[in-house]
Motif scaffolding. Structure first.
Motif, mmCIF file in Angstrom:
data_model
loop_
_atom_site.group_PDB
_atom_site.id
_atom_site.type_symbol
_atom_site.label_atom_id
_atom_site.label_comp_id
_atom_site.label_asym_id
_atom_site.label_seq_id
_atom_site.Cartn_x
_atom_site.Cartn_y
_atom_site.Cartn_z
ATOM 1 N N ALA A 386 39.753 18.117 -85.765
ATOM 2 C CA ALA A 386 39.734 17.007 -84.809
ATOM 3 C C ALA A 386 41.147 16.504 -84.531
ATOM 4 C CB ALA A 386 38.856 15.878 -85.340
ATOM 5 N N LEU A 387 41.936 16.351 -85.581
ATOM 6 C CA LEU A 387 43.288 15.820 -85.434
ATOM 7 C C LEU A 387 44.180 16.762 -84.631
ATOM 8 C CD1 LEU A 387 45.375 13.654 -86.136
ATOM 9 C CD2 LEU A 387 45.784 14.847 -88.295
ATOM 10 N N ASN A 388 44.020 18.061 -84.843
ATOM 11 C CA ASN A 388 44.878 19.053 -84.193
ATOM 12 C C ASN A 388 44.247 19.657 -82.945
ATOM 13 O OD1 ASN A 388 47.079 18.974 -86.133
ATOM 14 N ND2 ASN A 388 45.620 19.871 -87.566
ATOM 15 N N SER A 389 43.129 19.102 -82.490
ATOM 16 C CA SER A 389 42.451 19.624 -81.307
ATOM 17 C C SER A 389 43.390 19.644 -80.099
ATOM 18 C CB SER A 389 41.228 18.764 -80.981
ATOM 19 O OG SER A 389 40.682 19.108 -79.715
ATOM 20 N N THR A 390 43.288 20.700 -79.313
ATOM 21 C CA THR A 390 44.093 20.810 -78.093
ATOM 22 C C THR A 390 43.312 20.397 -76.850
ATOM 23 O OG1 THR A 390 43.480 23.145 -77.834
ATOM 24 C CG2 THR A 390 45.501 22.659 -79.072
ATOM 25 N N GLU A 391 42.059 19.984 -77.021
ATOM 26 C CA GLU A 391 41.275 19.525 -75.878
ATOM 27 C C GLU A 391 41.880 18.230 -75.342
ATOM 28 O OE1 GLU A 391 36.621 18.777 -74.675
ATOM 29 O OE2 GLU A 391 37.292 18.123 -76.655
ATOM 30 N N SER A 392 42.391 18.272 -74.133
ATOM 31 C CA SER A 392 43.063 17.129 -73.528
ATOM 32 C C SER A 392 42.263 16.636 -72.330
ATOM 33 C CB SER A 392 44.477 17.513 -73.094
ATOM 34 O OG SER A 392 45.122 16.422 -72.488
ATOM 35 N N LEU A 393 41.784 15.408 -72.407
ATOM 36 C CA LEU A 393 40.955 14.839 -71.341
ATOM 37 C C LEU A 393 41.837 14.008 -70.402
ATOM 38 C CD1 LEU A 393 37.914 13.705 -73.542
ATOM 39 C CD2 LEU A 393 38.251 15.866 -72.344
ATOM 40 N N VAL A 394 42.728 14.699 -69.716
ATOM 41 C CA VAL A 394 43.715 14.045 -68.854
ATOM 42 C C VAL A 394 43.640 14.644 -67.452
ATOM 43 C CG1 VAL A 394 46.186 13.643 -68.486
ATOM 44 C CG2 VAL A 394 45.249 13.602 -70.803
ATOM 45 N N PRO A 395 43.623 13.821 -66.406
ATOM 46 C CA PRO A 395 43.610 14.359 -65.037
ATOM 47 C C PRO A 395 44.958 14.964 -64.669
ATOM 48 C CG PRO A 395 43.814 11.971 -64.987
ATOM 49 C CD PRO A 395 43.576 12.347 -66.428
ATOM 50 N N ASP A 396 44.972 15.796 -63.651
ATOM 51 C CA ASP A 396 46.234 16.394 -63.196
ATOM 52 C C ASP A 396 47.174 15.338 -62.633
ATOM 53 O OD1 ASP A 396 45.396 18.949 -63.918
ATOM 54 O OD2 ASP A 396 44.524 19.358 -61.945
ATOM 55 N N ALA A 397 46.587 14.305 -62.011
ATOM 56 C CA ALA A 397 47.411 13.233 -61.439
ATOM 57 C C ALA A 397 46.598 11.948 -61.421
ATOM 58 C CB ALA A 397 47.863 13.600 -60.031
ATOM 59 N N TYR A 398 47.283 10.825 -61.599
ATOM 60 C CA TYR A 398 46.617 9.528 -61.543
ATOM 61 C C TYR A 398 46.742 8.976 -60.128
ATOM 62 C CZ TYR A 398 46.392 9.672 -66.637
ATOM 63 O OH TYR A 398 46.112 10.018 -67.929
ATOM 64 N N THR A 399 45.832 9.438 -59.271
ATOM 65 C CA THR A 399 45.765 8.959 -57.889
ATOM 66 C C THR A 399 44.300 8.768 -57.532
ATOM 67 O OG1 THR A 399 45.628 11.182 -56.920
ATOM 68 C CG2 THR A 399 47.840 10.250 -57.253
ATOM 69 N N TRP A 400 44.040 7.871 -56.585
ATOM 70 C CA TRP A 400 42.652 7.597 -56.200
ATOM 71 C C TRP A 400 42.004 8.789 -55.505
ATOM 72 C CZ3 TRP A 400 40.790 4.132 -58.998
ATOM 73 C CH2 TRP A 400 41.492 2.975 -59.322
ATOM 74 N N SER A 401 42.803 9.636 -54.905
ATOM 75 C CA SER A 401 42.252 10.816 -54.226
ATOM 76 C C SER A 401 42.242 12.043 -55.127
ATOM 77 C CB SER A 401 43.072 11.121 -52.967
ATOM 78 O OG SER A 401 44.430 11.367 -53.295
#
Length: 425
Positions: A386-401
């Motif tokens: 869990a600590l070393n997990s590479t699963e990243s729940l991040v969008p490509d860009a922080y924009t409304w579109s």
């Protein structure tokens, strides 16, 4: 990465002065110290509003000087709501909105920032606040994935090096009933710890309908509780409190867990991708276990509590009562932990002291994330995974579109994590 060093948490507990002899405590009303303490609020929802009001209640010199939220209506709403409060010093120029609003609020003339956005943003906002040498109060959970946890650990260590306050909204640590119950258990009133049961079973929380013209990013941000990249699922967002109590009692974190959960009742698109029930068995290094239930289904029995079983007795933390070889019940005055944590925080700052709850917040959050991973996958998951997990729940860009990490299918549904198919990475 090595397991967490609990030194930061122990230091924080020592400053708070938790002892088994704590009696009823005196809540000071607007103490005489009028020294200014300027606060910026980032995240203007219900928890953010509550935290700001609780901070202002501590003493007269506390001032709110800036507010920020991704949504303009949220930022302007709290500005208008608090405009008549004598301790609100927010000008129209210090009302910020948008994905970068947090930077503008942190860059304002403030001493301390309150971070109460959806959990996804916590690592990003914390990193920037520490970089800018601001004291921080951050709500739990502190991240939604392994990379976020690692970022919080890094920021927490830097905050300690800089001598910055870093408080975390696991408010049970500031409640005298919990603190005395924990201390008595650790002192042997229930004998040797055998196992624990923890629950956050309820009917669930709000949903927000998709409005005409909303982009997918805007809809998910409005309905954030139901998307893992924003919330982490309810085992992380809510059940973290109960899991944290047993870690606190044990003085350590679990080393592995397994579980089974699913989505049986809350199946509409408005409920995004998260589960409605979890059952998790956590294993500690000494062989003891914690059995965890987290359920959001209406019409069922509810329970939000923690129970610790020893070889000489049992502690019910909801009642703060021990039965067995020792019979005891907390008799002191009970006050909201959400308020008490602000008395502790501001009193420490007034005395020139700081404490750091960041590592404990990261540890509690990762305990919950590990449970989510085990339930989603149907596999045993270790702390290191869990600590070393590479699963990243991040969008490509922080924009409304822009496209959020969770993409809808053509029919508007979302892919639900399926045990046996979900991969732990």
């Amino acid at each position: 990465m090595d397991s967490f060093n609990r030194r930061n948490f122990v230091k924080g507990a020592a400053i708070l002065g938790a002892t088994s002899s704590v009696k009823a405590f005196d809540i000071k009303k607007n103490v005489s110290n009028d020294k200014p303490l300027k606060i910026a609020l980032i995240g203007c929802g219900g928890r953010g509003t509550g935290a700001a009001m609780q901070a202002l209640k501590v003493r007269k010199g506390v001032q709110l000087v800036a507010v920020a939220d991704a949504f303009q209506d949220k930022a302007e709403g709290i500005f208008k709501r608090l405009s008549r409060h004598p301790q609100s010093k927010v000008s129209e120029d210090n009302v910020f909105h948008g994905f970068d609003a947090y930077k503008k609020a942190i860059d304002s003339d403030c001493d301390l920032v309150i971070l109460t956005t959806p959990p996804h943003f916590r690592p990003i906002h914390l990193e920037y606040a520490v970089k800018k040498n601001k004291h921080v109060f951050m709500e739990k959970p502190v991240a939604v994935d392994g990379p976020g946890i690692r970022s919080v650990i890094k920021s927490s260590k830097l905050a300690e090096e800089k001598g910055l306050m870093l408080a975390c909204g696991l408010q049970r640590h500031h409640q005298f009933d919990y603190r005395e119950s924990i201390q008595r258990c650790q002192n042997g009133d229930i004998g040797n710890f055998q196992y624990a049961k923890v629950y956050w079973n309820s009917g669930g929380v709000w949903t927000r309908k998709r409005q005409e013209g909303m982009s997918e990013m805007e809809y998910q941000m409005k309905n954030w509780y139901y998307f893992n990249w924003l919330c982490g699922d309810h085992i992380v967002e809510q059940h973290i409190h109960n899991l944290d109590v047993i870690n606190w009692l044990k003085g350590t974190h679990p080393v592995s867990c397994s579980g089974m959960g699913g989505r049986q009742v809350r199946t509409s698109n408005d409920h995004g991708e998260i589960y409605d029930h979890f059952f998790t068995e956590y294993q500690y290094a000494d062989g003891t276990q914690m059995f965890s239930q987290a359920r959001h289904i209406k019409g069922c029995d509810n329970a939000v509590e923690e129970i610790a079983y020893g070889d000489k007795g049992t502690c019910h933390f909801k009642a703060h009562q021990i039965s067995g070889a020792v019979d005891w019940k907390f008799k002191g005055k009970r006050v909201s932990g959400h308020q008490q944590e602000w008395y502790h925080l501001i009193e420490a700052l007034d005395q020139g002291k700081v404490y750091n709850e960041g590592i404990n917040g990261a540890e509690a959050t990762l305990t919950a994330i590990m449970g989510r991973m085990a339930n989603y996958s149907g596999k045993k998951v270790t702390w290191e995974q869990a600590l070393n997990s590479t699963e990243s729940l991040v969008p490509d860009a922080y924009t409304w579109s822009g496209a959020p990490p969770t993409a809808p299918n053509a029919d508007g549904s979302y892919n639900i994590p399926t045990p046996g198919r979900y991969k732990v990475i």
